[in-house]
Design a protein around this motif. Sequence first.
Motif, short mmCIF file in Angstrom:
data_model
loop_
_atom_site.label_atom_id
_atom_site.label_comp_id
_atom_site.label_asym_id
_atom_site.label_seq_id
_atom_site.Cartn_x
_atom_site.Cartn_y
_atom_site.Cartn_z
N ASN A 11 48.68 39.62 36.34
CA ASN A 11 49.36 38.71 37.25
C ASN A 11 48.81 38.92 38.66
OD1 ASN A 11 51.50 37.62 35.40
ND2 ASN A 11 52.04 39.79 35.32
N PRO A 12 48.64 37.85 39.45
CA PRO A 12 48.10 38.02 40.81
C PRO A 12 48.88 39.08 41.59
CG PRO A 12 48.25 35.70 40.27
CD PRO A 12 48.95 36.46 39.15
N GLY A 13 48.16 39.99 42.22
CA GLY A 13 48.79 41.03 43.02
C GLY A 13 49.17 42.28 42.25
N ASP A 14 49.05 42.25 40.90
CA ASP A 14 49.33 43.45 40.11
C ASP A 14 48.31 44.54 40.43
OD1 ASP A 14 51.47 42.34 38.86
OD2 ASP A 14 50.54 42.20 36.88
N ILE A 47 41.08 40.83 45.23
CA ILE A 47 41.83 40.42 44.04
C ILE A 47 42.99 41.39 43.80
CG2 ILE A 47 41.70 40.29 41.52
CD1 ILE A 47 38.85 39.12 41.92
N LEU A 48 42.71 42.69 43.92
CA LEU A 48 43.75 43.70 43.71
C LEU A 48 44.87 43.59 44.75
CD1 LEU A 48 41.56 46.77 42.74
CD2 LEU A 48 43.21 45.58 41.28
N GLN A 49 44.55 43.06 45.92
CA GLN A 49 45.56 42.87 46.97
C GLN A 49 46.28 41.53 46.82
OE1 GLN A 49 43.19 43.50 50.47
NE2 GLN A 49 43.22 45.72 50.25
N GLY A 50 45.90 40.74 45.82
CA GLY A 50 46.58 39.49 45.53
C GLY A 50 46.14 38.30 46.35
N TYR A 51 45.04 38.42 47.08
CA TYR A 51 44.61 37.34 47.97
C TYR A 51 44.03 36.13 47.24
CZ TYR A 51 45.07 40.67 51.79
OH TYR A 51 45.55 41.58 52.69
N MET A 52 43.48 36.33 46.08
CA MET A 52 42.73 35.24 45.44
C MET A 52 43.45 34.60 44.25
SD MET A 52 38.95 36.90 45.77
CE MET A 52 38.06 35.37 45.68
N GLY A 53 44.57 35.13 43.84
CA GLY A 53 45.30 34.55 42.71
C GLY A 53 44.58 34.68 41.38
N PHE A 54 43.66 35.62 41.28
CA PHE A 54 42.85 35.80 40.07
C PHE A 54 43.61 36.59 39.02
CE2 PHE A 54 40.00 38.45 37.54
CZ PHE A 54 39.09 37.53 37.07
N THR A 55 43.46 36.20 37.77
CA THR A 55 43.91 37.01 36.64
C THR A 55 42.75 37.10 35.65
OG1 THR A 55 44.83 35.10 35.48
CG2 THR A 55 46.33 36.35 36.89
N GLY A 56 42.63 38.21 34.98
CA GLY A 56 41.57 38.39 34.00
C GLY A 56 40.89 39.72 34.16
N VAL A 57 39.71 39.83 33.58
CA VAL A 57 38.94 41.08 33.56
C VAL A 57 38.04 41.14 34.79
CG1 VAL A 57 37.21 42.42 32.31
CG2 VAL A 57 39.02 41.23 31.06
N LEU A 58 38.09 42.27 35.50
CA LEU A 58 37.24 42.48 36.67
C LEU A 58 35.96 43.21 36.27
CD1 LEU A 58 39.83 43.72 39.32
CD2 LEU A 58 38.85 41.45 39.08
N GLY A 59 34.96 43.10 37.14
CA GLY A 59 33.74 43.88 36.98
C GLY A 59 32.51 43.03 36.76
N HIS A 60 31.77 42.79 37.81
CA HIS A 60 30.53 42.04 37.66
C HIS A 60 29.34 42.81 38.22
CE1 HIS A 60 32.05 40.83 41.67
NE2 HIS A 60 30.80 40.98 42.00
#
Length: 89
Positions: A11-14, A47-60
Amino acid sequence: MATMLAFSIQNPGDEGKVISLPKPQPEPNFALIKILRAGVCNTDLEILQGYMGFTGVLGHEFVGIVEELNVPHIDSDAKSALNVIDLYD
């Protein structure tokens, strides 16, 4: 069923957490990369701070090795000599 670990934001911000996912099979002309190390970039921090509303797997940004190869014109024994570095700019 084989599984793999991934760092995911549900969830965004988690805070995010490591989850288990089904390990994919490479489609024709693709390879499955085993990630050995992954970097954290500024976008990941946002993303971890919830600024982008992203959900999913991180790491590129990662370094890995070819674990499975599904490319007909490359000998599957050659995969042990293939290393992968992906640093997205």
